[in-house]
Design an enzyme around this catalytic site. Structure first.
Site, PDB file in Angstrom:
ATOM      1  N   PRO A   1      43.062   2.372  38.543  1.00 40.87           N
ATOM      2  CG  PRO A   1      44.518   4.114  38.465  1.00 40.87           C
ATOM      3  CD  PRO A   1      43.095   3.787  38.251  1.00 40.87           C
ATOM      4  CD  GLU A   2      40.958  -2.633  41.939  1.00 39.69           C
ATOM      5  OE1 GLU A   2      40.989  -3.296  42.988  1.00 39.69           O
ATOM      6  OE2 GLU A   2      40.346  -3.002  40.934  1.00 39.69           O
TER       7      GLU A   2
ATOM      8  CG  HIS B   1      43.226  12.653  27.263  1.00 41.16           C
ATOM      9  ND1 HIS B   1      42.047  13.361  27.416  1.00 41.16           N
ATOM     10  CD2 HIS B   1      43.032  11.856  26.191  1.00 41.16           C
ATOM     11  CE1 HIS B   1      41.198  12.992  26.486  1.00 41.16           C
ATOM     12  NE2 HIS B   1      41.765  12.087  25.727  1.00 41.16           N
TER      13      HIS B   1
ATOM     14  NE  ARG C   1      35.529   7.475  33.191  1.00 42.35           N
ATOM     15  CZ  ARG C   1      34.924   6.455  33.795  1.00 42.35           C
ATOM     16  NH1 ARG C   1      35.504   5.290  33.794  1.00 42.35           N
ATOM     17  NH2 ARG C   1      33.784   6.620  34.377  1.00 42.35           N
TER      18      ARG C   1
END
Length: 271
Positions: free
Chosen positions: A2-3, A89, A107
């Site tokens: 995500p930006e 997750h 991650r």
DNA sequence: CTAACCTCCTGTTCGC
DNA sequence: TGCGAACAGGAGGTTA
């Protein structure tokens, strides 16, 4: 992943729905990048006043306090009343009277951090060095020009650093430099005023367009309602190594800067 | 101060 | 097809 556009799209997708909600319980999965900074049950009973964004951080204002959420490389948020049971997750569930906010992050480079306020040292350390907001009126051309003049870094690295302007990540950095006709390796201080102005404008237009398209979904980004974005269909250079430039037909090139991939057109980006 | 490099972690893609 | 290596969108911390 995500930006800024993805974070903003996420924010917009549930900001209204969560406003005014009371925290009923908090549950956590595996550790994220940083510890929460308080006992999860301390949040119970607080009200979510609203949801803001600063750079790539989401700030959930509580009464009292503040939650800083960051999506890292692979994070996404969901908000809803009938979420499935937490999976391997899913690492943070904020259960409220109006639905559950869930951070999903394979991650685990993402984070949820509690602070008493933005002046809390914990928050100040994360937010204190952030540059201008590119989609606000505060994105001053004059400040941008002087910041560019002052840095001898390759311009792409300067953009990624976030000290001058926030929110331009690896994908959008390649895109805005292409639009401005600037070689990503060019030293920031040596770029002429015309191209600096073009870059300033490109940052605003590319990010705004990406927000309008719902962000970029390369792997599995989705907003808090689970909807994918569509900007990836608009990228002019990112991910197009060897493919012809849409302007001149020259094959797009790939290079590495600070162990990150950069895409550019050697013909259109000569400066 | 600046800037290059390292690191966290897991899933996917690449090359043999 | 199988398997290990390389790679992936972030960004703070460490080192020079």
């Amino acid at each position: 992943m995500p930006e800024l556009p993805e974070v903003e799209v996420t924010r917009r997708s549930f900001a209204q729905a969560i406003q005014g909600a009371q925290v009923e319980s908090v549950s956590m999965g595996k550790p994220l990048r940083w510890p929460l900074g308080c006992r999860p049950d301390e949040l119970v009973g607080r009200t979510v006043l609203g949801l803001r964004r600063r750079g790539k951080y989401l700030l959930a204002d509580l009464a009292p306090g503040l939650l800083l959420l960051h999506l890292g490389m692979s994070g996404s948020l969901r908000f809803g009343r009938d979420l499935p049971p937490a999976g391997v997750h899913d690492h943070f569930d904020l259960v409220t009277s109006q639905g559950t906010l869930r951070l999903h992050d394979p991650r685990r480079f993402g984070a949820v951090v509690y602070a008493q306020s933005e002046q809390d040292p914990v928050a100040a350390k994360l937010l204190g060095n952030l540059g201008m907001e590119p989609l606000s009126d505060a994105f001053s051309l004059a400040v941008f020009e002087s910041g560019m003049k002052r840095s001898r870094m390759p311009v792409k690295q300067l953009l990624l650093g976030g000290r001058l302007v926030v929110g331009v990540g690896n994908i959008y950095a390649s895109e805005v430099l292409f639009l401005a006709g600037i070689r990503p390796t060019a030293a920031s201080s040596r770029i002429g005023p015309t191209r600096v102005r073009k870059l300033h404008a490109a940052i605003q237009s590319v990010l705004a367009q990406a927000v309008a398209l719902g962000g970029t979904t390369l792997r599995d980004f989705s907003n808090a309602e689970g909807m994918a974005g569509h900007f990836q269909t608009q990228t002019r250079v990112y991910g197009r190594e060897g493919a012809p430039c849409y302007i001149c037909g020259t094959p797009i090139r790939l290079l590495r800067q600070g162990q990150r991939s950069t895409y550019f057109c050697p013909q259109c980006q000569r400066a």
